[in-house]
Design an enzyme around this catalytic site. Sequence first.
Site, PDB file in Angstrom:
ATOM      1  N   GLY A 248       0.815  -1.209   0.000  1.00 60.69           N
ATOM      2  CA  GLY A 248       0.000   0.000   0.000  1.00 60.69           C
ATOM      3  C   GLY A 248       0.848   1.258   0.000  1.00 60.69           C
TER       4      GLY A 248
ATOM      5  N   ILE B  17      -2.906 -11.364   7.281  1.00 61.79           N
ATOM      6  CA  ILE B  17      -2.789 -11.200   8.731  1.00 61.79           C
ATOM      7  C   ILE B  17      -3.977 -11.791   9.477  1.00 61.79           C
ATOM      8  CG2 ILE B  17      -1.376  -9.132   8.457  1.00 61.79           C
ATOM      9  CD1 ILE B  17      -3.751  -7.567   9.679  1.00 61.79           C
TER      10      ILE B  17
ATOM     11  N   LEU C  92       1.578   3.465   2.396  1.00 60.75           N
ATOM     12  CA  LEU C  92       2.529   3.574   3.501  1.00 60.75           C
ATOM     13  C   LEU C  92       3.573   2.463   3.433  1.00 60.75           C
ATOM     14  CD1 LEU C  92       3.587   4.745   6.132  1.00 60.75           C
ATOM     15  CD2 LEU C  92       1.835   3.419   7.350  1.00 60.75           C
TER      16      LEU C  92
ATOM     17  N   TRP D 295      -5.480  11.308   7.057  1.00 58.73           N
ATOM     18  CA  TRP D 295      -5.468  11.954   5.744  1.00 58.73           C
ATOM     19  C   TRP D 295      -4.178  11.647   4.962  1.00 58.73           C
ATOM     20  CZ3 TRP D 295      -8.154  17.380   5.372  1.00 58.73           C
ATOM     21  CH2 TRP D 295      -9.403  17.334   6.003  1.00 58.73           C
TER      22      TRP D 295
ATOM     23  N   THR E 122      -5.788   5.236  13.282  1.00 62.59           N
ATOM     24  CA  THR E 122      -6.458   6.298  12.539  1.00 62.59           C
ATOM     25  C   THR E 122      -7.175   7.317  13.424  1.00 62.59           C
ATOM     26  OG1 THR E 122      -8.309   6.652  10.957  1.00 62.59           O
ATOM     27  CG2 THR E 122      -8.466   4.755  12.392  1.00 62.59           C
ATOM     28  N   ASP E 123      -7.396   8.500  12.867  1.00 66.79           N
ATOM     29  CA  ASP E 123      -8.200   9.523  13.519  1.00 66.79           C
ATOM     30  C   ASP E 123      -9.655   9.110  13.691  1.00 66.79           C
ATOM     31  OD1 ASP E 123      -8.029   9.800  10.571  1.00 66.79           O
ATOM     32  OD2 ASP E 123      -9.533  11.361  10.851  1.00 66.79           O
TER      33      ASP E 123
ATOM     34  N   THR F 287      -9.472  -0.368   4.900  1.00 68.14           N
ATOM     35  CA  THR F 287      -9.601   1.090   4.968  1.00 68.14           C
ATOM     36  C   THR F 287     -10.766   1.645   4.150  1.00 68.14           C
ATOM     37  OG1 THR F 287      -8.011   1.352   3.159  1.00 68.14           O
ATOM     38  CG2 THR F 287      -7.140   1.380   5.417  1.00 68.14           C
TER      39      THR F 287
ATOM     40  N   TYR G 105     -15.623   1.182  10.479  1.00 64.86           N
ATOM     41  CA  TYR G 105     -14.174   1.284  10.304  1.00 64.86           C
ATOM     42  C   TYR G 105     -13.506   1.763  11.585  1.00 64.86           C
ATOM     43  CZ  TYR G 105      -9.738   3.390   8.866  1.00 64.86           C
ATOM     44  OH  TYR G 105      -8.422   3.759   8.793  1.00 64.86           O
TER      45      TYR G 105
ATOM     46  N   LYS H  87     -11.006  -0.416  14.079  1.00 64.08           N
ATOM     47  CA  LYS H  87      -9.632   0.048  14.313  1.00 64.08           C
ATOM     48  C   LYS H  87      -9.376   0.250  15.799  1.00 64.08           C
ATOM     49  CE  LYS H  87      -6.713   0.994  11.888  1.00 64.08           C
ATOM     50  NZ  LYS H  87      -5.549   0.170  11.469  1.00 64.08           N
TER      51      LYS H  87
END
Length: 304
Positions: free
Chosen positions: A12, A40, A14, A161, A112-113, A73, A136, A140
Site C-alpha cells: 500500500g 494477517i 505507507l 489523511w 487512525t483519527d 480502509t 471502520y 480500528k
Amino acid sequence: MTVAVLVPGGRGQLGSELSRLVSARPGGMVHAPGSAELDITDAEALADAVDSFAGSARDAELRPVVINAAAYTAVDAAETDADSARRLNADGAAALAEACRDAGVPLLHVSTDYVFPGDADRPYEPDDETGPSTVYGRTKLDGERAVLDSGARAWVVRTAWVYGAHGRNFVRTMARLSAERDVVSVVDDQIGSPTWAADLAGGLLELAGLAARRRGPERRVLHCTNSGAASWCEFARAVFAELGEDPDRVRPCTSAEFPSPTPRPAYSVLSGRAWQASGLTALRPWRDALAAAFAADGPKLRSS
C-alpha cells in the site's frame, strides 16, 4: 546494529514508502509483503512469518521490528462488510501482536483519527476519549486495544489523511479530476491534517529504531501527522496549485451538499505534542510536505 523491518500490508501507500526508505539505508533489511503473500487474518501463517523474519534478522546481526500497515480502509464499504473489516482491523491486529509477543519482536501498529468522534474544537491528544461513529473506526479501535492488551512491546501510532505515490488517495483523485472537470466541488467543513506517506514512514522508522534498541517511549499511544490543519477544500486547492492549475477551480461546498453513506469526522486534527515529548522528530507542516511530495513523485501523483 541496524534495524530490520517486516511490514504486513507492504504494497500500500505507507508500506511502499517504508520499503523504499529502509532499502535506501546501508545495511537495511525489509520484507514488505502484500495481502496475497501474508494474510494477517491467518494466525498460523503470521506466527511463522514473524518467527522466520526475526530469525533471519538476528542471523544478520540486525534488530527486527514489525510495522503493521495492513488494514481494511474502505470506510463506506465497511458499513455493509463489517465482518471483513473486523477480521483485518481487529482480529488480524490481535494475531499479529501475539506473534510479535511470542517472538520477542517490537510492534508498531498504525491506526487512525476515526477512533475519535470528530466533534472536537482542538487537536486530539492520544489519551482523549475515543468514540468512533463508523464500523471502520470501531474495528480500528478494537485493534488498538487488542495490540495494547497483548503483552507485546507495542506502540499504536494514529495518523490521518494519508496520501502518497501509491494506491488510491485524495491527492491522486484531485489530480485526475483537474484533468476531467472545469470546476471541482470539495467539502469545506471537515478539518484534518494532510499527511505525506513518506514523512509518516520516516517518523515510524525513527520510532522503530528506538523500539528495537529498547529505548522506546513509555507512552504507548502516539499521534503522527504532518503539522497544521486544513479543510478538504483547502487541501484540494493546494493540490491544484502544485499541479500548476488555478486553485479557484476548486469550489467549497458543505458536507450536506456532498452526502456520503458514512459520516466523516468534522474535525480530526491529531496533536503531535506527545510525539515530540517522547523525543521524536516533529513532521514538517502539511503544505511544505505536499510541495516536497510533488517534487519527489509528481508524475506518480498525477497518474490515476
